[in-house]
Design an enzyme around this catalytic site. Structure first.
Site, mmCIF file in Angstrom:
data_model
loop_
_atom_site.group_PDB
_atom_site.id
_atom_site.type_symbol
_atom_site.label_atom_id
_atom_site.label_comp_id
_atom_site.label_asym_id
_atom_site.label_seq_id
_atom_site.Cartn_x
_atom_site.Cartn_y
_atom_site.Cartn_z
ATOM 1 N N ASP A 19 -3.259 -4.624 -43.993
ATOM 2 C CA ASP A 19 -4.328 -4.142 -43.111
ATOM 3 C C ASP A 19 -4.254 -4.817 -41.751
ATOM 4 O O ASP A 19 -4.493 -4.188 -40.711
ATOM 5 C CB ASP A 19 -5.699 -4.421 -43.746
ATOM 6 C CG ASP A 19 -5.911 -3.667 -45.053
ATOM 7 O OD1 ASP A 19 -5.231 -2.652 -45.271
ATOM 8 O OD2 ASP A 19 -6.757 -4.106 -45.852
ATOM 9 N N ASN B 174 5.432 0.011 -47.638
ATOM 10 C CA ASN B 174 6.215 -1.133 -48.077
ATOM 11 C C ASN B 174 7.435 -0.604 -48.840
ATOM 12 O O ASN B 174 7.568 0.604 -49.077
ATOM 13 C CB ASN B 174 5.390 -2.114 -48.919
ATOM 14 C CG ASN B 174 4.808 -1.483 -50.184
ATOM 15 O OD1 ASN B 174 5.459 -0.664 -50.846
ATOM 16 N ND2 ASN B 174 3.589 -1.858 -50.534
ATOM 17 N N ARG B 175 8.310 -1.496 -49.187
ATOM 18 C CA ARG B 175 9.577 -1.067 -49.783
ATOM 19 C C ARG B 175 9.350 -0.338 -51.111
ATOM 20 O O ARG B 175 9.979 0.696 -51.373
ATOM 21 C CB ARG B 175 10.465 -2.288 -50.000
ATOM 22 C CG ARG B 175 11.860 -1.952 -50.491
ATOM 23 C CD ARG B 175 12.723 -3.188 -50.491
ATOM 24 N NE ARG B 175 14.108 -2.885 -50.755
ATOM 25 C CZ ARG B 175 15.112 -3.717 -50.508
ATOM 26 N NH1 ARG B 175 14.858 -4.905 -49.967
ATOM 27 N NH2 ARG B 175 16.350 -3.376 -50.775
#
Length: 333
Positions: free
Chosen positions: A276, A208-209
């Site tokens: 997930d 993620n970022r």
């Protein structure tokens, strides 16, 4: 690059995924939810007293990825480390009930990772983590390595799911990627900070970022991603799929192509487990012969469905098809 997928192509990929087998390697966890009522404050300390009305178990971490793989209709073998304890028994029983392969679960000299959440009036009051997150080593690591090689020998795609609980040590990561590359399999990585730069050779690297910026030590401007090609080269991966929360995803490829996949979520109740779901769909669609962009688009749809539910729950292929069938329009680039 276009960020849509034809309906017929979606159906074909989901159908083909049902004939594939995914090796999921990483940190499996048992989630425990204690739900009840709060009527008073404890006389012993200024804390609420929760009268538990329900105890529920759920699969977490790599086990939740495996759960999503079988929800798609694919087969799954889970390589993870568990303890010789009751938590492992519950985890194993749940996996078997879902037809997830447990032959590659390795019993090691540590406890099974368990996270207990205490909930009242739909609010989480407390979380208790029972875990040992030191790197596995010695004979425990050797048995995990043996399980990794055995699992990948029969797989159509590989997932490396890292939650920093000690299973994906450098030797295990390297063995898994080398075994996958030797068979020309798609390899999907959901990394954490500890071994962030240890996945050279992976097909799709999915941080993620926040994780990417923490690893690089600098902000990432996805609207002007000039630094991303250098990051791809440094990581040594073919593609970075950067998840951006309510802004969807950004896919950066080593050939210089960039695609944005806007979110399809209509309402967001709970983002737990969405990553997930994305990982499971990426691996399954790639195993079915889909391109990385096609896999990202389908995974993005599945994530939009997942966040509209409460808790970490699986998303079935039928739900993805139903969503597409009833959507007035899907977002385009």
């Amino acid at each position: 690059m276009p960020s849509t997928i034809a309906h017929e192509r979606l159906l074909q990929l989901l159908e083909d995924a049902r004939r594939k087998r995914i090796a999921v390697i990483g940190d499996a966890m048992l989630d425990i939810y204690l739900s009840g009522d709060v009527d008073r404050v404890s006389p012993e300390a200024p804390v609420p007293v929760v009268r538990v009305r329900e105890r529920r178990h759920a699969l977490g971490g790599a086990a939740n990825v495996a759960q999503n793989v079988v929800a798609i209709g694919a087969r799954c073998d889970l390589v993870a480390a568990v303890g010789a304890d009751q938590g492992a028994e519950v985890l194993r029983d749940m996996l078997e009930d879902m037809s997830i392969g447990v032959a590659s679960l390795v019993t090691v000299s540590r406890s099974t990772t368990q996270k207990t959440r205490i909930v009242a009036r739909s609010q989480q009051l407390l979380r208790v983590d029972e875990e040992e997150d030191a790197d596995i080593s010695g004979s425990d690591m050797q048995r995990v390595l043996d399980a990794v090689r055995g699992s990948i020998a029969d797989a159509d795609a590989v997932v490396l799911e890292d939650y920093n609980k000690g299973v994906l040590v450098p030797a295990v990561i390297r063995a898994a990627i080398d075994a996958g590359l030797a068979r020309n399999l798609p390899i999907v990585v959901d990394p954490k900070f500890k071994n962030f730069f240890g996945y050279r050779g992976a097909t799709v690297f999915k941080p993620n970022r926040r994780e990417l910026e923490a690893a690089l030590g600098a902000a990432v401007d996805v609207d002007h991603p000039d630094a991303v090609p250098a990051t791809l080269q440094r990581l040594g991966v073919q593609h970075i799929l950067l998840t951006l929360g309510d802004r969807g995803m950004a896919l950066f490829s080593s050939d210089g192509e960039v695609a944005r996949v806007p979110t399809v979520a209509r309402e967001v109740y709970d983002v737990v487990g969405a990553g997930d779901t994305v990982t499971a769909y990426l691996a399954s669609i790639l195993a079915a012969g889909g391109s990385v962009l096609e896999a990202a688009i389908v995974a993005n749809i599945a994530a939009g469905i997942e966040v509209s539910k409460l808790g970490a729950v699986s998303v079935t292929a039928a739900e993805v098809v139903d969503f597409v069938d009833h959507a007035s329009e899907l977002p385009t680039l």
